[in-house]
Write a protein that holds these residues in place. Structure first.
Motif, PDB file in Angstrom:
ATOM      1  N   ALA A  49       0.899  -1.310  -0.157  1.00  0.00           N
ATOM      2  CA  ALA A  49       0.106  -0.035  -0.136  1.00  0.00           C
ATOM      3  C   ALA A  49       0.835   1.307  -0.174  1.00  0.00           C
ATOM      4  O   ALA A  49       2.260   1.084   0.191  1.00  0.00           O
ATOM      5  CB  ALA A  49      -1.166  -0.150   1.285  1.00  0.00           C
ATOM      6  N   ASP A  50       0.287   2.486  -0.205  1.00  0.00           N
ATOM      7  CA  ASP A  50       0.769   3.769  -0.031  1.00  0.00           C
ATOM      8  C   ASP A  50       2.182   3.723  -1.105  1.00  0.00           C
ATOM      9  O   ASP A  50       3.352   3.986  -0.505  1.00  0.00           O
ATOM     10  CB  ASP A  50       1.308   3.849   1.451  1.00  0.00           C
ATOM     11  CG  ASP A  50       0.182   3.679   2.401  1.00  0.00           C
ATOM     12  OD1 ASP A  50      -0.890   4.090   1.953  1.00  0.00           O
ATOM     13  OD2 ASP A  50       0.627   3.124   3.649  1.00  0.00           O
ATOM     14  N   PRO A  51       2.188   3.176  -2.203  1.00  0.00           N
ATOM     15  CA  PRO A  51       3.417   3.090  -2.980  1.00  0.00           C
ATOM     16  C   PRO A  51       4.046   4.600  -3.504  1.00  0.00           C
ATOM     17  O   PRO A  51       3.571   5.347  -4.048  1.00  0.00           O
ATOM     18  CB  PRO A  51       2.488   2.605  -4.176  1.00  0.00           C
ATOM     19  CG  PRO A  51       1.206   3.125  -4.335  1.00  0.00           C
ATOM     20  CD  PRO A  51       0.814   3.228  -3.074  1.00  0.00           C
TER      21      PRO A  51
ATOM     22  N   ILE B  54       2.698  11.697  10.362  1.00  0.00           N
ATOM     23  CA  ILE B  54       3.078  10.478   9.562  1.00  0.00           C
ATOM     24  C   ILE B  54       3.065  10.916   7.855  1.00  0.00           C
ATOM     25  O   ILE B  54       3.202  12.048   7.602  1.00  0.00           O
ATOM     26  CB  ILE B  54       1.728   9.340   9.225  1.00  0.00           C
ATOM     27  CG1 ILE B  54       0.484  10.039   8.895  1.00  0.00           C
ATOM     28  CG2 ILE B  54       1.538   8.765  10.564  1.00  0.00           C
ATOM     29  CD1 ILE B  54      -0.796   9.215   8.475  1.00  0.00           C
ATOM     30  N   ASP B  55       3.327   9.937   7.071  1.00  0.00           N
ATOM     31  CA  ASP B  55       3.314   9.915   5.566  1.00  0.00           C
ATOM     32  C   ASP B  55       4.536  10.904   5.341  1.00  0.00           C
ATOM     33  O   ASP B  55       4.185  11.869   4.596  1.00  0.00           O
ATOM     34  CB  ASP B  55       1.982  10.427   5.126  1.00  0.00           C
ATOM     35  CG  ASP B  55       1.057   9.119   5.495  1.00  0.00           C
ATOM     36  OD1 ASP B  55       1.485   8.223   5.969  1.00  0.00           O
ATOM     37  OD2 ASP B  55      -0.177   9.480   5.116  1.00  0.00           O
ATOM     38  N   PRO B  56       5.834  10.820   5.316  1.00  0.00           N
ATOM     39  CA  PRO B  56       6.863  11.662   4.905  1.00  0.00           C
ATOM     40  C   PRO B  56       6.859  11.463   3.412  1.00  0.00           C
ATOM     41  O   PRO B  56       6.786  10.326   2.791  1.00  0.00           O
ATOM     42  CB  PRO B  56       8.099  11.194   5.313  1.00  0.00           C
ATOM     43  CG  PRO B  56       7.707   9.779   5.800  1.00  0.00           C
ATOM     44  CD  PRO B  56       6.273   9.554   6.118  1.00  0.00           C
TER      45      PRO B  56
ATOM     46  N   THR C 107      -6.913   5.962   0.825  1.00  0.00           N
ATOM     47  CA  THR C 107      -6.196   6.234  -0.658  1.00  0.00           C
ATOM     48  C   THR C 107      -5.167   7.101  -0.597  1.00  0.00           C
ATOM     49  O   THR C 107      -5.066   8.030   0.356  1.00  0.00           O
ATOM     50  CB  THR C 107      -7.329   7.118  -1.490  1.00  0.00           C
ATOM     51  OG1 THR C 107      -6.870   7.209  -2.833  1.00  0.00           O
ATOM     52  CG2 THR C 107      -7.842   8.462  -0.800  1.00  0.00           C
ATOM     53  N   HIS C 108      -4.055   6.550  -1.121  1.00  0.00           N
ATOM     54  CA  HIS C 108      -2.721   7.047  -0.978  1.00  0.00           C
ATOM     55  C   HIS C 108      -1.772   6.799  -2.050  1.00  0.00           C
ATOM     56  O   HIS C 108      -1.893   5.738  -2.513  1.00  0.00           O
ATOM     57  CB  HIS C 108      -1.933   6.494   0.428  1.00  0.00           C
ATOM     58  CG  HIS C 108      -0.442   6.986   0.842  1.00  0.00           C
ATOM     59  ND1 HIS C 108      -0.311   7.388   2.130  1.00  0.00           N
ATOM     60  CD2 HIS C 108       0.459   7.413   0.202  1.00  0.00           C
ATOM     61  CE1 HIS C 108       0.909   7.823   2.164  1.00  0.00           C
ATOM     62  NE2 HIS C 108       1.408   7.932   0.930  1.00  0.00           N
ATOM     63  N   HIS C 109      -1.097   7.728  -2.513  1.00  0.00           N
ATOM     64  CA  HIS C 109      -0.608   7.661  -3.800  1.00  0.00           C
ATOM     65  C   HIS C 109       0.879   8.260  -4.193  1.00  0.00           C
ATOM     66  O   HIS C 109       1.351   8.613  -3.166  1.00  0.00           O
ATOM     67  CB  HIS C 109      -1.570   8.513  -4.657  1.00  0.00           C
ATOM     68  CG  HIS C 109      -1.093   9.961  -4.401  1.00  0.00           C
ATOM     69  ND1 HIS C 109      -1.846  10.484  -3.298  1.00  0.00           N
ATOM     70  CD2 HIS C 109      -0.876  11.130  -5.121  1.00  0.00           C
ATOM     71  CE1 HIS C 109      -1.243  11.554  -3.014  1.00  0.00           C
ATOM     72  NE2 HIS C 109      -0.742  12.191  -4.256  1.00  0.00           N
TER      73      HIS C 109
ATOM     74  N   LEU D 273      -5.682  -4.569   4.215  1.00  0.00           N
ATOM     75  CA  LEU D 273      -5.029  -5.659   3.331  1.00  0.00           C
ATOM     76  C   LEU D 273      -5.165  -5.082   1.838  1.00  0.00           C
ATOM     77  O   LEU D 273      -5.868  -5.520   1.180  1.00  0.00           O
ATOM     78  CB  LEU D 273      -5.394  -6.839   3.602  1.00  0.00           C
ATOM     79  CG  LEU D 273      -5.433  -7.526   4.915  1.00  0.00           C
ATOM     80  CD1 LEU D 273      -6.020  -8.855   4.882  1.00  0.00           C
ATOM     81  CD2 LEU D 273      -3.881  -7.509   5.421  1.00  0.00           C
ATOM     82  N   ARG D 274      -3.973  -4.028   1.511  1.00  0.00           N
ATOM     83  CA  ARG D 274      -4.220  -3.414   0.279  1.00  0.00           C
ATOM     84  C   ARG D 274      -3.065  -3.757  -0.811  1.00  0.00           C
ATOM     85  O   ARG D 274      -2.172  -4.794  -0.381  1.00  0.00           O
ATOM     86  CB  ARG D 274      -4.024  -1.880   0.556  1.00  0.00           C
ATOM     87  CG  ARG D 274      -5.041  -1.442   1.666  1.00  0.00           C
ATOM     88  CD  ARG D 274      -4.626   0.185   2.174  1.00  0.00           C
ATOM     89  NE  ARG D 274      -3.382  -0.210   2.950  1.00  0.00           N
ATOM     90  CZ  ARG D 274      -2.951   0.584   3.888  1.00  0.00           C
ATOM     91  NH1 ARG D 274      -3.295   1.916   3.840  1.00  0.00           N
ATOM     92  NH2 ARG D 274      -2.017   0.484   4.639  1.00  0.00           N
ATOM     93  N   ASN D 275      -3.535  -3.499  -2.103  1.00  0.00           N
ATOM     94  CA  ASN D 275      -2.511  -3.793  -3.335  1.00  0.00           C
ATOM     95  C   ASN D 275      -2.500  -2.586  -3.812  1.00  0.00           C
ATOM     96  O   ASN D 275      -3.069  -1.805  -4.425  1.00  0.00           O
ATOM     97  CB  ASN D 275      -3.130  -4.843  -4.060  1.00  0.00           C
ATOM     98  CG  ASN D 275      -4.559  -4.736  -4.397  1.00  0.00           C
ATOM     99  OD1 ASN D 275      -5.612  -5.350  -3.863  1.00  0.00           O
ATOM    100  ND2 ASN D 275      -4.907  -3.975  -5.429  1.00  0.00           N
TER     101      ASN D 275
HETATM  102  O1  FUB Z   1      -0.895   2.714   5.640  1.00  0.00           O
HETATM  103  C1  FUB Z   1      -1.282   3.286   6.971  1.00  0.00           C
HETATM  104  C2  FUB Z   1      -1.901   4.527   6.688  1.00  0.00           C
HETATM  105  O2  FUB Z   1      -2.892   4.484   5.834  1.00  0.00           O
HETATM  106  C3  FUB Z   1      -0.952   5.409   5.824  1.00  0.00           C
HETATM  107  O3  FUB Z   1       0.188   6.089   6.588  1.00  0.00           O
HETATM  108  C4  FUB Z   1      -2.025   6.606   5.294  1.00  0.00           C
HETATM  109  O4  FUB Z   1      -1.649   7.239   4.259  1.00  0.00           O
HETATM  110  C5  FUB Z   1      -3.148   5.395   4.833  1.00  0.00           C
HETATM  111  O5  FUB Z   1      -3.033   5.166   3.619  1.00  0.00           O
END
Ligand code: FUB
Length: 373
Positions: free
Chosen positions: A59-61, A180-182, A322-324, A348-350
């Protein structure tokens, strides 16, 4: 906030197979037979694109094309941690990272061995969430958010001489970092900037006073819908790439009248997943709106902003988050994103990739991730 699960019997079977090999598939899994959705082939897929890999959940690619011309993806590595779902994202119990790589979009994808495990990072308590990477002078830098032993999200840095790791972590998180999310952006002049933030489970709202405020009353938005939305923060990185080189600044996202987007504007306000890129001299600040499930973008004329809201990059995917990331390869632009096609479960993402199209004026053509729905 739960979304309906997918109803494909085959998808559930694949999920069960994947959960069985969690938490971390060994590198050799790249050579393992794919748990490809053969049974699905009889039905037309409603999805715009297919998962990059099926052996592990990703996830979060965060995608980059490094000097060798290959595409490297730094994703979260989802697995079934057995923690019940809540609005703080407790069910996202990830504990390590694997890098994916490929020669071209649509080409064979390699799943590399574990790049960094939480047991190798002395300050980490739990939840290794969405990472990013940067390259400078022969060294690759992995930037990752994780909760410290006090359950406060910090940003860590780890280094390697290989794009796929293994990465050696710094003993402490970045000074003054939180949330989060640097995402790291390299400007044309060789400067690097880090953008950070995520509200709700990402804890950004807990720093509104400059100090961490614990407690359930700050589990969500700050509560005043007429106030400016909570802003992610950014700073230039130090020469050694390990710290912020200057005081953090808020990333302001303005509406068409030049005023900050408001906290109540859930369709457009920042929630998480900042990502910055530059095209034709324009700085694009892109992000997720979280609880309204959009990918949005704003533009500015410098890396600090302010950025003016422009429009939607993508409509909601299957799954809550949703993260891109956005990258250019051989003259084409791409969006790396995720959904839950394989599992039907939001944790559980892909990861997937699809082409991104710009209009003549630089605006982005909105993507429908489920055109066949
Ligand atoms: O993957 C965990 C969290 O879910 C991420 O940090 C967020 O951006 C969301 O996708």
């Amino acid at each position: 906030m739960k979304r309906p699960a997918l109803n494909f019997v085959s998808a559930i079977a694949i999920a069960a197979a994947l959960a069985a090999c969690a938490p971390a598939a060994p590198a050799d899994d790249a050579a393992a037979p794919e748990a490809a959705p053969a049974e699905e082939s009889a039905e037309a897929s409603p999805y715009l694109s297919e998962p990059l890999v099926t052996e592990i959940f990703t996830a979060d690619p965060s995608a980059h094309v490094w000097e060798d011309g290959r595409i490297y993806i730094y994703p979260s590595h989802d697995y079934e941690a057995g923690i019940p779902e809540d609005d703080l994202g407790s069910h996202f119990g990830m504990r390590d990272y694997h890098v994916l790589s490929m020669d071209e979009v649509g080409g064979e994808v390699t799943i590399h061995p574990v790049a960094l495990d939480q047991d190798d990072v002395p300050w980490v308590g739990r939840q290794m969430w969405a990472p990013d990477a940067a390259y400078k002078d022969g060294t690759y830098y992995l930037y990752f958010p994780a909760k410290d032993k006090d359950d406060i999200f910090r940003i860590g840095v780890a280094t390697s001489d290989s794009p796929v790791g293994p990465f050696t972590p710094q003993a402490e998180p970045m000074e003054g970092s939180y949330s989060i999310d640097p995402a790291v952006f390299q400007d044309d002049d060789g400067s690097y900037y880090i953008y950070v933030g995520g509200i709700w489970g990402g804890q950004l709202q807990r720093w509104a006073t400059g100090e961490f405020i614990a407690g359930p009353e700050l589990n969500g938005d700050l509560g005043d819908d007429t106030a400016p939305a909570i802003a992610p923060y950014m700073a230039k990185l130090s020469e050694d790439m390990l710290q912020m080189a200057e005081p953090k600044r808020d990333v302001m996202i303005l509406d068409e009248t030049g005023n900050p987007l408001l906290a109540g504007d859930h369709d457009r306000r920042f929630f998480e997943a900042p990502w910055v890129f530059k095209k034709d001299g324009v700085y694009y600040f892109t992000y997720s709106t979280g609880d309204t499930h959009f990918l949005q973008y704003a533009t500015g004329d410098n890396p600090y902003g302010p950025f003016t809201y422009q429009g939607k990059i993508m409509d909601p995917v299957e799954g809550w988050t949703t993260h891109h990331s956005i990258f250019e390869k051989d003259g084409k632009w791409y969006l790396a994103y995720h959904d839950v096609q394989l599992s039907g479960q939001t944790h559980l993402r892909n990861a997937k990739i699809t082409e991104l199209t710009f209009n003549e004026d630089g605006s982005i053509v909105t993507i429908d991730p489920m055109p066949g729905k």
